[in-house]
Scaffold this motif. Sequence first.
Motif, mmCIF file in Angstrom:
data_model
loop_
_atom_site.group_PDB
_atom_site.id
_atom_site.type_symbol
_atom_site.label_atom_id
_atom_site.label_comp_id
_atom_site.label_asym_id
_atom_site.label_seq_id
_atom_site.Cartn_x
_atom_site.Cartn_y
_atom_site.Cartn_z
ATOM 1 N N ARG A 55 -4.269 4.079 6.689
ATOM 2 C CA ARG A 55 -4.367 3.396 5.516
ATOM 3 C C ARG A 55 -2.526 3.852 5.173
ATOM 4 O O ARG A 55 -1.743 4.000 6.848
ATOM 5 N N GLU A 102 -2.817 11.179 3.281
ATOM 6 C CA GLU A 102 -3.670 9.721 4.036
ATOM 7 C C GLU A 102 -4.521 10.245 4.632
ATOM 8 O O GLU A 102 -5.665 8.939 4.807
ATOM 9 N N GLU A 105 -7.720 11.108 2.649
ATOM 10 C CA GLU A 105 -8.094 10.241 2.620
ATOM 11 C C GLU A 105 -8.814 9.725 3.331
ATOM 12 O O GLU A 105 -10.146 8.829 3.360
#
Length: 224
Positions: A55, A102, A105
């Motif tokens: 990411r 991130e 995620e």
Amino acid sequence: MLFQNRTDAGRKLARALMKYKGRHPIILALPRGGVPVAAEVAAALDAPLDLVLVRKIGVPTQPELAMGAVTDGGQPTIVRNNEIVESCGVSDRKFDDVCKVELAEIERRRKRYLGDRARAKVEGQVAILIDDGIATGATTLAAIQAVRSRGPKELVLAVPVAPLDTVKKLHCEVDAIVCLDTPEELGAIGYFYRDFHQVGDEEVVAALKRFPADKIAHVPDSAS
């Protein structure tokens, strides 16, 4: 060069990579945009497909501007673009805060895309890392470092488009680069596609079902 969509870009990229077909490569895609491109390469090279979960760490006030990138793993690979961090006045604490978001995620994507799916064995193999394009290179560099840590025999970076200066910077990080278009000024990756829609989770999952990571059981040369 203008690509119709990621499928078109993948087919063109596959033609440029055909010399690797007999070497039983592992295709590694950066989700989500890199997956449709990589799926076409995996089909043409009769190769397994797996993911490198990475990411971009965006500047808080300009999320599209990468101040770094992070990949998953027991010890996540974190790449900082210090020039961007300093020019935008981002503190270490703020950088770490965005990095944590991130990483969360990445974990969501790992569960959604991979679950208990068998992963590709990269050690001793030819690994081809694919995305739909490269801008600053921060995300790509993090992915390269993550793949390197898995011990491939050879690491190839393959993308439809990337700015010339970024390609030059990344050359020393991989064994080979295959890039179909290297403009001096990129602008944005989407400018090189007629259709550059956002790839959804379902599209990623469907591609992975078509190409199991353990599709080819190839014994590395060193083991023979």
